[in-house]
Write a protein that holds these residues in place. Sequence first.
Motif, PDB file in Angstrom:
ATOM      1  N   UNK A   1      -4.691  -2.978   8.161  1.00  7.84           N
ATOM      2  CA  UNK A   1      -5.100  -4.620   8.033  1.00  7.84           C
ATOM      3  C   UNK A   1      -6.336  -4.710   7.038  1.00  7.84           C
ATOM      4  N   UNK A   2      -7.030  -3.915   7.139  1.00  9.44           N
ATOM      5  CA  UNK A   2      -8.148  -3.965   6.149  1.00  9.44           C
ATOM      6  C   UNK A   2      -7.834  -4.197   4.898  1.00  9.44           C
ATOM      7  N   UNK A   3      -6.726  -3.671   4.292  1.00  6.80           N
ATOM      8  CA  UNK A   3      -6.454  -3.756   2.947  1.00  6.80           C
ATOM      9  C   UNK A   3      -5.847  -5.018   2.664  1.00  6.80           C
ATOM     10  N   UNK A   4      -5.430  -5.887   3.717  1.00  6.53           N
ATOM     11  CA  UNK A   4      -4.960  -7.093   3.400  1.00  6.53           C
ATOM     12  C   UNK A   4      -5.929  -8.045   2.357  1.00  6.53           C
ATOM     13  N   UNK A   5      -7.354  -7.631   2.645  1.00  6.34           N
ATOM     14  CA  UNK A   5      -7.843  -8.779   1.828  1.00  6.34           C
ATOM     15  C   UNK A   5      -8.094  -8.333   0.157  1.00  6.34           C
ATOM     16  N   UNK A   6      -7.736  -7.234  -0.021  1.00  7.01           N
ATOM     17  CA  UNK A   6      -7.367  -6.847  -1.419  1.00  7.01           C
ATOM     18  C   UNK A   6      -6.305  -7.979  -2.167  1.00  7.01           C
ATOM     19  N   UNK A   7      -5.304  -8.311  -1.337  1.00  6.46           N
ATOM     20  CA  UNK A   7      -4.353  -9.017  -1.776  1.00  6.46           C
ATOM     21  C   UNK A   7      -4.617 -10.464  -1.712  1.00  6.46           C
ATOM     22  N   UNK A   8      -5.602 -10.955  -1.377  1.00  4.06           N
ATOM     23  CA  UNK A   8      -6.117 -12.459  -1.298  1.00  4.06           C
ATOM     24  C   UNK A   8      -6.503 -12.883  -2.863  1.00  4.06           C
ATOM     25  N   UNK A   9      -6.381 -12.001  -3.706  1.00  8.61           N
ATOM     26  CA  UNK A   9      -7.022 -12.289  -4.977  1.00  8.61           C
ATOM     27  C   UNK A   9      -6.087 -11.959  -5.839  1.00  8.61           C
TER      28      UNK A   9
ATOM     29  N   UNK B   1       0.942  -1.182   0.122  1.00  7.99           N
ATOM     30  CA  UNK B   1       0.054   0.023  -0.061  1.00  7.99           C
ATOM     31  C   UNK B   1       0.961   1.464  -0.279  1.00  7.99           C
ATOM     32  N   UNK B   2       0.581   2.172  -0.751  1.00  5.44           N
ATOM     33  CA  UNK B   2       1.355   3.494  -0.916  1.00  5.44           C
ATOM     34  C   UNK B   2       0.287   4.600   0.092  1.00  5.44           C
ATOM     35  N   UNK B   3       0.896   5.210   0.983  1.00  3.53           N
ATOM     36  CA  UNK B   3       0.245   6.214   1.899  1.00  3.53           C
ATOM     37  C   UNK B   3       0.797   7.380   1.606  1.00  3.53           C
ATOM     38  N   UNK B   4       0.043   8.568   2.140  1.00  5.52           N
ATOM     39  CA  UNK B   4       0.524   9.831   2.187  1.00  5.52           C
ATOM     40  C   UNK B   4       1.744   9.983   3.152  1.00  5.52           C
ATOM     41  N   UNK B   5       2.826  10.616   2.659  1.00  7.56           N
ATOM     42  CA  UNK B   5       4.099  10.465   3.553  1.00  7.56           C
ATOM     43  C   UNK B   5       3.738  11.616   4.726  1.00  7.56           C
ATOM     44  N   UNK B   6       2.875  12.410   4.707  1.00  8.44           N
ATOM     45  CA  UNK B   6       2.555  13.439   5.727  1.00  8.44           C
ATOM     46  C   UNK B   6       1.488  12.870   6.789  1.00  8.44           C
ATOM     47  N   UNK B   7       0.228  12.370   6.134  1.00  4.57           N
ATOM     48  CA  UNK B   7      -0.802  12.101   7.113  1.00  4.57           C
ATOM     49  C   UNK B   7      -1.033  10.578   7.199  1.00  4.57           C
ATOM     50  N   UNK B   8      -0.264   9.581   6.351  1.00  3.02           N
ATOM     51  CA  UNK B   8      -0.586   8.323   6.564  1.00  3.02           C
ATOM     52  C   UNK B   8      -1.928   7.717   5.876  1.00  3.02           C
ATOM     53  N   UNK B   9      -2.732   8.519   5.094  1.00  4.90           N
ATOM     54  CA  UNK B   9      -3.752   8.237   4.543  1.00  4.90           C
ATOM     55  C   UNK B   9      -3.575   7.360   3.682  1.00  4.90           C
ATOM     56  N   UNK B  10      -4.235   5.991   3.312  1.00  2.68           N
ATOM     57  CA  UNK B  10      -4.029   5.295   2.071  1.00  2.68           C
ATOM     58  C   UNK B  10      -4.246   5.812   0.665  1.00  2.68           C
ATOM     59  N   UNK B  11      -3.728   5.820  -0.020  1.00  2.84           N
ATOM     60  CA  UNK B  11      -3.776   6.405  -1.463  1.00  2.84           C
ATOM     61  C   UNK B  11      -3.853   5.306  -2.590  1.00  2.84           C
ATOM     62  N   UNK B  12      -2.990   4.645  -2.863  1.00  4.84           N
ATOM     63  CA  UNK B  12      -3.057   3.736  -4.018  1.00  4.84           C
ATOM     64  C   UNK B  12      -2.245   2.189  -3.470  1.00  4.84           C
ATOM     65  N   UNK B  13      -2.645   1.247  -4.290  1.00  2.00           N
ATOM     66  CA  UNK B  13      -2.267   0.214  -4.051  1.00  2.00           C
ATOM     67  C   UNK B  13      -1.407  -0.383  -5.167  1.00  2.00           C
ATOM     68  N   UNK B  14      -0.399  -1.447  -4.850  1.00  2.00           N
ATOM     69  CA  UNK B  14       0.472  -1.939  -5.861  1.00  2.00           C
ATOM     70  C   UNK B  14      -0.222  -2.606  -7.058  1.00  2.00           C
ATOM     71  N   UNK B  15      -1.775  -3.082  -6.408  1.00  2.00           N
ATOM     72  CA  UNK B  15      -2.296  -3.873  -7.445  1.00  2.00           C
ATOM     73  C   UNK B  15      -2.749  -2.915  -8.604  1.00  2.00           C
ATOM     74  N   UNK B  16      -2.578  -1.618  -8.459  1.00  3.79           N
ATOM     75  CA  UNK B  16      -3.116  -0.741  -9.600  1.00  3.79           C
ATOM     76  C   UNK B  16      -2.169   0.090 -10.130  1.00  3.79           C
ATOM     77  N   UNK B  17      -0.887  -0.548  -9.813  1.00  2.24           N
ATOM     78  CA  UNK B  17       0.346   0.254 -10.198  1.00  2.24           C
ATOM     79  C   UNK B  17       0.790  -0.303 -11.569  1.00  2.24           C
ATOM     80  N   UNK B  18       1.243   0.425 -12.490  1.00  3.73           N
ATOM     81  CA  UNK B  18       1.448   0.027 -13.877  1.00  3.73           C
ATOM     82  C   UNK B  18       2.607   0.993 -14.451  1.00  3.73           C
ATOM     83  N   UNK B  19       3.308   0.493 -15.519  1.00  2.00           N
ATOM     84  CA  UNK B  19       4.388   1.221 -15.926  1.00  2.00           C
ATOM     85  C   UNK B  19       3.798   2.048 -16.939  1.00  2.00           C
ATOM     86  N   UNK B  20       3.898   3.681 -16.548  1.00  2.00           N
ATOM     87  CA  UNK B  20       3.256   4.344 -17.323  1.00  2.00           C
ATOM     88  C   UNK B  20       4.254   5.117 -18.351  1.00  2.00           C
TER      89      UNK B  20
END
Length: 153
Positions: free
Chosen positions: A139-147, A43-62
């Motif tokens: 921990x709530x984001x772990x379920x995204x990686x179960x598939x 998971x990629x989170x805001x370096x300042x606030x820690x809020x979740x922003x993006x997952x590696x599942x949605x990362x691609x080579x742009x």
Amino acid sequence: MPDYRKTPEALARLTPEQFRVTQQNGTERPFDNAFNDHHEPGLYVDVVSGEPLFTSLDKFDGHCGWPSFSRPAEPAHVLEKRDMSHGMIRTEVRSSHGDSHLGHVFPDGPRETGGLRYCINSASLRFVPLDALEREGYGDYCKLFDTTKEAHR
């Protein structure tokens, strides 16, 4: 909901580059940043606030030199704002709680995931590896990686 805030302590922990990018709307150098060629699950989170922003599942080579994502992990955490700086009209993306400058979103991403490319500065992100999500309070984001990626969302 967790309390994701921009605090003086969080700002004091930033490197000069992270501060320049997130607080002064800077842009880091393309291809010379931490997450452009990063492929670990997590998971990629805001370096300042820690809020979740993006997952590696949605990362691609742009092919642009910065980390690219097809969509936010939490759409409410990524705000879009018209940006007319540098003689261009673009759409800036900022974190909603931390108000960090993240980068820009463009309509040239993968068609199969909506056609967007969130072009994000590595300096605005902190990466939380999959095996650390639970320990770091995501921990709530772990379920995204179960598939598989194909079955993601």
